[in-house]
Design an enzyme around this catalytic site. Structure first.
Site, PDB file in Angstrom:
ATOM      1  N   HIS A  63      -5.048   3.852  -5.484  1.00 55.36           N
ATOM      2  CA  HIS A  63      -5.506   4.319  -4.175  1.00 55.36           C
ATOM      3  C   HIS A  63      -5.860   5.799  -4.312  1.00 55.36           C
ATOM      4  O   HIS A  63      -4.977   6.648  -4.395  1.00 55.36           O
ATOM      5  CB  HIS A  63      -4.390   4.102  -3.152  1.00 55.36           C
ATOM      6  CG  HIS A  63      -4.849   4.152  -1.736  1.00 55.36           C
ATOM      7  ND1 HIS A  63      -5.530   3.110  -1.143  1.00 55.36           N
ATOM      8  CD2 HIS A  63      -4.740   5.113  -0.794  1.00 55.36           C
ATOM      9  CE1 HIS A  63      -5.799   3.424   0.108  1.00 55.36           C
ATOM     10  NE2 HIS A  63      -5.342   4.642   0.342  1.00 55.36           N
ATOM     11  N   ASN A 123      -1.701   6.173   1.188  1.00 56.76           N
ATOM     12  CA  ASN A 123      -1.135   7.269   1.980  1.00 56.76           C
ATOM     13  C   ASN A 123      -0.842   6.876   3.426  1.00 56.76           C
ATOM     14  O   ASN A 123       0.061   7.444   4.057  1.00 56.76           O
ATOM     15  CB  ASN A 123      -2.069   8.480   1.955  1.00 56.76           C
ATOM     16  CG  ASN A 123      -3.503   8.139   2.330  1.00 56.76           C
ATOM     17  OD1 ASN A 123      -4.115   7.246   1.749  1.00 56.76           O
ATOM     18  ND2 ASN A 123      -4.049   8.838   3.305  1.00 56.76           N
ATOM     19  N   HIS A 124      -1.570   5.903   3.988  1.00 57.06           N
ATOM     20  CA  HIS A 124      -1.346   5.533   5.388  1.00 57.06           C
ATOM     21  C   HIS A 124      -0.197   4.534   5.579  1.00 57.06           C
ATOM     22  O   HIS A 124       0.089   4.147   6.719  1.00 57.06           O
ATOM     23  CB  HIS A 124      -2.627   4.969   5.998  1.00 57.06           C
ATOM     24  CG  HIS A 124      -3.672   6.007   6.268  1.00 57.06           C
ATOM     25  ND1 HIS A 124      -3.453   7.077   7.108  1.00 57.06           N
ATOM     26  CD2 HIS A 124      -4.935   6.159   5.782  1.00 57.06           C
ATOM     27  CE1 HIS A 124      -4.537   7.832   7.146  1.00 57.06           C
ATOM     28  NE2 HIS A 124      -5.446   7.304   6.339  1.00 57.06           N
ATOM     29  N   ASP A 155      -9.465  -2.476   1.082  1.00 62.70           N
ATOM     30  CA  ASP A 155      -8.770  -2.047   2.299  1.00 62.70           C
ATOM     31  C   ASP A 155      -9.152  -2.922   3.497  1.00 62.70           C
ATOM     32  O   ASP A 155     -10.330  -3.010   3.860  1.00 62.70           O
ATOM     33  CB  ASP A 155      -9.127  -0.600   2.627  1.00 62.70           C
ATOM     34  CG  ASP A 155      -8.711   0.371   1.530  1.00 62.70           C
ATOM     35  OD1 ASP A 155      -7.765   1.136   1.753  1.00 62.70           O
ATOM     36  OD2 ASP A 155      -9.348   0.371   0.448  1.00 62.70           O
ATOM     37  N   HIS A 199     -13.180   2.964   0.889  1.00 58.66           N
ATOM     38  CA  HIS A 199     -13.748   1.940   1.783  1.00 58.66           C
ATOM     39  C   HIS A 199     -15.203   1.602   1.487  1.00 58.66           C
ATOM     40  O   HIS A 199     -15.816   0.825   2.225  1.00 58.66           O
ATOM     41  CB  HIS A 199     -13.636   2.349   3.260  1.00 58.66           C
ATOM     42  CG  HIS A 199     -12.235   2.529   3.750  1.00 58.66           C
ATOM     43  ND1 HIS A 199     -11.922   2.610   5.097  1.00 58.66           N
ATOM     44  CD2 HIS A 199     -11.057   2.673   3.100  1.00 58.66           C
ATOM     45  CE1 HIS A 199     -10.619   2.787   5.236  1.00 58.66           C
ATOM     46  NE2 HIS A 199     -10.080   2.837   4.027  1.00 58.66           N
ATOM     47  N   HIS A 221      -9.226   2.975  -1.114  1.00 57.18           N
ATOM     48  CA  HIS A 221      -9.106   4.200  -0.307  1.00 57.18           C
ATOM     49  C   HIS A 221     -10.422   4.686   0.271  1.00 57.18           C
ATOM     50  O   HIS A 221     -10.454   5.123   1.415  1.00 57.18           O
ATOM     51  CB  HIS A 221      -8.447   5.346  -1.088  1.00 57.18           C
ATOM     52  CG  HIS A 221      -8.301   6.609  -0.287  1.00 57.18           C
ATOM     53  ND1 HIS A 221      -7.496   6.688   0.832  1.00 57.18           N
ATOM     54  CD2 HIS A 221      -8.851   7.848  -0.434  1.00 57.18           C
ATOM     55  CE1 HIS A 221      -7.551   7.922   1.329  1.00 57.18           C
ATOM     56  NE2 HIS A 221      -8.370   8.629   0.584  1.00 57.18           N
TER      57      HIS A 221
END
Length: 259
Positions: A149, A63-64, A4, A176, A174
């Protein structure tokens, strides 16, 4: 495969490091998860263009990806930015997988899926992966890369084992936080639970601690802001036999870049 990428600090470090890494290591194809590039939440056309211009071949997400509305028409107009396949297709922009060509001429597939535990109750990623692999078995090239993710390490681990031998690599994004469990699974699939982030190292998963800590101390809502200072770059280099799609090696790559 790059984890990410967080905000402007992460994007700038990718732009700085990636061209040299590609040349030094003879890298033929690069993916990066870009759902947190635009101010820490989401992706915009301009930030996507910046990553693609820096040498990333395909941007995956999670999701973002839906946080910035201006990306919706962009997703419809490009095959180089993926959203998780298991959001379905009914009035959902974009695509969840594609076939691409690496620098050495090898054809490969990139598939983007999202977990469900502690996340949105979308379609089942296990059965959606089955559908793509079974319906496209005759047309899919042997080299197949999966960005999963997902929140839960056990769900990621299960997904890797489920796809072992059917894809070349399953890497998690996801959370991080980089994991040290990179390995080749018994049937030839490269696996790592989480690639980790490319973002400020003195942070809470990429965000300024002063904007995150109140949530843990007194449960007050706060607006997260991307952190600053030194940036950690996290990725995995995977060597794959183009004829069989079997992974030959997986190596974690980590660099610390001072501002």
């Amino acid at each position: 495969m790059i984890g990410d990428v967080i905000g402007k600090p992460g994007r700038v470090v990718v732009e700085e490091l990636l061209p040299r890494l590609r040349e030094e290591r003879g890298i033929d194809f690069v993916t990066a998860n870009g759902e947190n590039v635009a101010g820490g939440m989401g992706l915009t056309p301009s930030t996507a263009d910046s990553l693609l211009g820096a040498g990333i071949d395909v941007i995956t997400s999670g999701n973002h990806i839906w946080d910035k509305r201006e990306i919706y028409p962009y997703l419809e107009g490009t095959d180089r930015v993926l959203r998780p396949l298991n959001y379905g297709s009914h009035e959902v922009p974009g695509r969840g997988w594609g076939i691409y060509q690496a620098l050495d001429g090898t054809e490969l597939a990139v598939i983007n899926l999202q977990g469900r535990t502690y996340m949105q109750p979308i379609e089942n990623p296990f059965t959606e992966a089955d559908r793509v692999l079974e319906e496209g078995s005759e047309s899919l090239p042997p080299v197949r890369l999966v960005d999963f993710h997902c929140e839960l390490t056990s769900e990621k681990n299960a997904f890797g084992m489920y796809l072992d031998g059917r894809v070349s690599a399953v890497v998690g994004t996801h959370t991080h936080v980089v994991t040290g469990d990179e390995r080749i699974l018994p049937r030839g699939t490269a696996y790592q639970t989480d690639l980790g982030m490319t973002g400020p190292i003195w942070s809470v998963i990429g965000f300024d601690p002063k904007t995150v800590l109140p949530r843990f101390i007194n449960a007050l809502p706060t607006r997260f802001e991307v952190g600053h200072g030194p940036v950690v770059f996290n990725a995995a280099q995977i060597d794959i036999d183009p004829a069989t799609g079997r992974a030959l090696a997986i190596e974690r790559i980590q660099r610390l870049v001072e501002p």
